[in-house]
Structures are given as C-alpha cells and as structure tokens.
Design a protein around this motif. Structure first.
Motif, PDB file in Angstrom:
ATOM      1  N   THR A   1       0.859  -1.179   0.000  1.00  0.00           N
ATOM      2  CA  THR A   1       0.000   0.000   0.000  1.00  0.00           C
ATOM      3  C   THR A   1       0.896   1.229   0.000  1.00  0.00           C
ATOM      4  OG1 THR A   1      -1.841  -1.064   1.158  1.00  0.00           O
ATOM      5  CG2 THR A   1      -1.711   1.321   1.282  1.00  0.00           C
ATOM      6  N   VAL A   2       0.640   2.117  -0.951  1.00  0.00           N
ATOM      7  CA  VAL A   2       1.342   3.399  -1.045  1.00  0.00           C
ATOM      8  C   VAL A   2       0.324   4.484  -0.715  1.00  0.00           C
ATOM      9  CG1 VAL A   2       2.616   4.980  -2.536  1.00  0.00           C
ATOM     10  CG2 VAL A   2       2.894   2.500  -2.818  1.00  0.00           C
ATOM     11  N   GLU A   3       0.542   5.189   0.382  1.00  0.00           N
ATOM     12  CA  GLU A   3      -0.347   6.280   0.777  1.00  0.00           C
ATOM     13  C   GLU A   3       0.377   7.602   0.554  1.00  0.00           C
ATOM     14  OE1 GLU A   3      -2.834   5.629   4.372  1.00  0.00           O
ATOM     15  OE2 GLU A   3      -1.499   3.919   4.722  1.00  0.00           O
ATOM     16  N   ASP A   4      -0.225   8.434  -0.259  1.00  0.00           N
ATOM     17  CA  ASP A   4       0.407   9.706  -0.619  1.00  0.00           C
ATOM     18  C   ASP A   4      -0.686  10.729  -0.881  1.00  0.00           C
ATOM     19  OD1 ASP A   4       1.766  11.850  -1.867  1.00  0.00           O
ATOM     20  OD2 ASP A   4       3.283  10.511  -2.681  1.00  0.00           O
ATOM     21  N   SER A   5      -0.585  11.881  -0.219  1.00  0.00           N
ATOM     22  CA  SER A   5      -1.505  12.999  -0.447  1.00  0.00           C
ATOM     23  C   SER A   5      -2.956  12.601  -0.224  1.00  0.00           C
ATOM     24  CB  SER A   5      -1.312  13.561  -1.866  1.00  0.00           C
ATOM     25  OG  SER A   5       0.034  13.920  -2.089  1.00  0.00           O
ATOM     26  N   GLY A   6      -3.195  11.722   0.734  1.00  0.00           N
ATOM     27  CA  GLY A   6      -4.544  11.281   1.046  1.00  0.00           C
ATOM     28  C   GLY A   6      -5.095  10.209   0.138  1.00  0.00           C
ATOM     29  N   VAL A   7      -4.258   9.687  -0.767  1.00  0.00           N
ATOM     30  CA  VAL A   7      -4.667   8.652  -1.721  1.00  0.00           C
ATOM     31  C   VAL A   7      -4.013   7.333  -1.336  1.00  0.00           C
ATOM     32  CG1 VAL A   7      -4.526   7.917  -4.143  1.00  0.00           C
ATOM     33  CG2 VAL A   7      -5.026  10.299  -3.578  1.00  0.00           C
ATOM     34  N   ARG A   8      -4.802   6.233  -1.379  1.00  0.00           N
ATOM     35  CA  ARG A   8      -4.285   4.890  -1.092  1.00  0.00           C
ATOM     36  C   ARG A   8      -4.214   4.093  -2.396  1.00  0.00           C
ATOM     37  NH1 ARG A   8      -4.586   2.464   4.101  1.00  0.00           N
ATOM     38  NH2 ARG A   8      -5.118   0.489   3.088  1.00  0.00           N
ATOM     39  N   LEU A   9      -2.996   3.680  -2.744  1.00  0.00           N
ATOM     40  CA  LEU A   9      -2.768   2.849  -3.919  1.00  0.00           C
ATOM     41  C   LEU A   9      -2.275   1.480  -3.456  1.00  0.00           C
ATOM     42  CD1 LEU A   9      -0.890   5.489  -6.081  1.00  0.00           C
ATOM     43  CD2 LEU A   9      -3.274   4.832  -6.287  1.00  0.00           C
ATOM     44  N   LEU A  10      -2.755   0.437  -4.107  1.00  0.00           N
ATOM     45  CA  LEU A  10      -2.407  -0.938  -3.761  1.00  0.00           C
ATOM     46  C   LEU A  10      -1.750  -1.583  -4.964  1.00  0.00           C
ATOM     47  CD1 LEU A  10      -2.738  -3.294  -1.670  1.00  0.00           C
ATOM     48  CD2 LEU A  10      -4.960  -3.740  -2.745  1.00  0.00           C
TER      49      LEU A  10
ATOM     50  N   VAL B   1       4.405   6.771  -9.163  1.00  0.00           N
ATOM     51  CA  VAL B   1       3.331   7.489  -8.475  1.00  0.00           C
ATOM     52  C   VAL B   1       3.886   8.830  -8.016  1.00  0.00           C
ATOM     53  CG1 VAL B   1       1.755   7.469  -6.517  1.00  0.00           C
ATOM     54  CG2 VAL B   1       2.279   5.328  -7.738  1.00  0.00           C
ATOM     55  N   SER B   2       3.279   9.915  -8.483  1.00  0.00           N
ATOM     56  CA  SER B   2       3.760  11.259  -8.146  1.00  0.00           C
ATOM     57  C   SER B   2       2.702  12.011  -7.358  1.00  0.00           C
ATOM     58  CB  SER B   2       4.111  12.048  -9.418  1.00  0.00           C
ATOM     59  OG  SER B   2       5.178  11.441 -10.105  1.00  0.00           O
ATOM     60  N   GLY B   3       3.018  12.292  -6.121  1.00  0.00           N
ATOM     61  CA  GLY B   3       2.190  13.115  -5.249  1.00  0.00           C
ATOM     62  C   GLY B   3       3.146  13.990  -4.464  1.00  0.00           C
ATOM     63  N   ARG B   4       3.128  13.825  -3.149  1.00  0.00           N
ATOM     64  CA  ARG B   4       4.156  14.495  -2.344  1.00  0.00           C
ATOM     65  C   ARG B   4       5.517  13.886  -2.645  1.00  0.00           C
ATOM     66  NH1 ARG B   4       6.538  13.598   2.741  1.00  0.00           N
ATOM     67  NH2 ARG B   4       7.404  15.519   3.609  1.00  0.00           N
ATOM     68  N   ALA B   5       5.529  12.569  -2.906  1.00  0.00           N
ATOM     69  CA  ALA B   5       6.762  11.859  -3.259  1.00  0.00           C
ATOM     70  C   ALA B   5       6.635  11.287  -4.664  1.00  0.00           C
ATOM     71  CB  ALA B   5       7.030  10.747  -2.243  1.00  0.00           C
ATOM     72  N   ARG B   6       7.770  10.852  -5.199  1.00  0.00           N
ATOM     73  CA  ARG B   6       7.794  10.133  -6.476  1.00  0.00           C
ATOM     74  C   ARG B   6       8.217   8.705  -6.162  1.00  0.00           C
ATOM     75  NH1 ARG B   6      11.334  15.114  -8.447  1.00  0.00           N
ATOM     76  NH2 ARG B   6      12.166  14.468  -6.445  1.00  0.00           N
ATOM     77  N   THR B   7       7.276   7.776  -6.283  1.00  0.00           N
ATOM     78  CA  THR B   7       7.473   6.398  -5.858  1.00  0.00           C
ATOM     79  C   THR B   7       7.392   5.472  -7.060  1.00  0.00           C
ATOM     80  OG1 THR B   7       6.476   6.879  -3.708  1.00  0.00           O
ATOM     81  CG2 THR B   7       6.630   4.560  -4.346  1.00  0.00           C
TER      82      THR B   7
END
Length: 255
Positions: A12-21, A138-144
C-alpha cells in the motif's frame, strides 16, 4: 507519505490522502505455492482508491484478491488484460482501465505514470496473447516507483526519472531466477542507477512451492538481507528499509 509491505509484491502506497495498492495477493495458497511467512493481509489492506497491476502472472493479477476490492475501485491493468484474462469481466463493479507505457492516470491529486518493464507479461501457463509487463511511477508528495517484476534494462532510470522511493523486487517464489527478474545483485545495480532517496525490497520471502522447503532455502530466506548488504556497496547514499510483513515506513522525500 507511507509504504506498507503486505508480502510478495503487494504494497500500500499512501500519498496525499490517496491509497494505492500494488499487485494484491491475499491468499494463503496460490496454485502450487504456499504462504510460508507473514499472515495474509487484513481486510483493511484491500481498501484502496486505485490498484496497480504490473502484469498478468497469477501471483500479480490474482482474481480472488481483486474480487475483495470495493465497488468503483480503479484497477489499472496492462493493455490486453481483459481479453487475456476473461475472469476480469466478472469484476464489472470495478473501474477497469487498460494502460501501457507512457500512459498517465489521475487518482485524486496523485498522478500515476506507466513505465515499461523487462518481463514476460502474458498469462501463464497458457496465454498466447501478449500483454506488456509494466512499472508505475506514483507522483504526489513523493515520487514512488513500483517496478513490478522486471530485469535490468538500459533505459530504466531514464523511464522513471528522479525518484524519492523505489519498491524493487529482489527475489522470487521458487529456486532460480531468470534474467527478466531482479535478484539482490541486480536489484542493487538498479538502485545505483535509479538513485532514489529510499528503497523497499519486495517480492521475496512470502510464497514458496509446496514440498520444496528444503530446496535452496536461502533463495527464500536471504534476498532481503543480501540486498541490504549489496545496496550498501552499490548505492551507499540510498536508505534501504527492510520491512517485515505488514510493517509500514515513512521514507525520506527529496523535496
């Protein structure tokens, strides 16, 4: 931002209030594979705004696990997936989107960019229809960067661009890995090329073939620790977070 590793390639990647699995597999047993370490993820692991599926192998695109997702969840799958895996049509309550390298998708304030991977992405053991293996940035607060399953390729760092976090596969589910995978040595070289601030090793130490516990057990137990050692030499400036199943980390962000 926060990363949780549930085992194998499932994060699970949580970034900027978004949850990605990523590549959700919640099963105790998968065909000839048995989960040997870590309990299956809890129900909350299936809660996501979007799910990223890197390729069509059953340990990455697992239909029973995808069936646990809430209605309306966005599901990004490689182009050709719906035709190659007819069971996806039974998941009509999900928002299934086929993507390929170069595509981008918005999930709230987060942008998901699709990048190539070096791997045989078709459905196995049958699956004559080709479908690309993918990675995702994934680009939000971080680039993952979630690499999915991949070997090393020359343009890897060029495709991903600057990164804060890399989720890199460092092993597999059985004895022996081909060159279209990353073992600890190749993953450490990938880390050197990608130069993120942080890395999390995945895709090891979870599933193993039934009845083969004594066959090359070091390839089940040791890839994470071995990657940490090799990364310290190849990319000493990168902080590697070696997680237990179900453990979370809030990694460093460059910006």
């Amino acid at each position: 931002m926060e990363i949780t590793w549930w085992g194998h390639a499932t994060c699970t990647v949580e970034d900027s209030g978004v949850r990605l699995l990523t590549d959700p597999v919640f099963a105790r047993r998968l065909a000839h594979l048995r989960r040997r370490r870590g309990a299956p993820p809890p129900a909350r692991a299936a809660v996501a705004d979007a799910v990223l599926v890197s390729h069509l192998h059953a340990d990455h695109l697992h239909l029973p696990s995808l069936a646990r997702l809430a209605a309306g969840t966005k599901l990004l799958v490689p182009k050709g997936a719906v035709r190659a895996v007819p069971g996806l049509r039974r998941l009509a309550r999900l928002d299934v989107v086929e993507v390929g390298p170069g595509d981008t998708e918005k999930v709230g304030p987060v942008t998901v960019r699709v990048v190539p991977a070096l791997h045989d992405g078709r459905r196995m053991p049958v699956g004559p229809r080709r479908s690309p293996a993918l990675g995702f940035v994934v680009s939000g607060r971080a680039r993952t960067y979630f690499a999915g399953d991949t070997g090393l390729f020359d343009t890897m760092a060029e495709e991903t661009g600057p990164l804060d976090v890399a989720l890199l596969p460092v092993g597999g589910w059985g004895p022996g890995l081909g060159h279209h995978h990353l073992d600890p040595s190749r993953a450490a070289e990938a880390l050197r090329r990608l130069a993120p601030a942080s890395a999390v090793p995945v895709h090891y130490g979870t599933y193993w073939p039934i009845g083969m516990d004594a066959v090359r057990p070091h390839e089940f137990h040791s890839p994470g620790d071995e990657f940490v050692r090799k990364a310290a030499v190849s990319a000493p400036e990168v902080r590697v977070h070696l997680l237990d199943h179900g453990q979370s980390v809030r990694p460093e962000v460059h910006r």
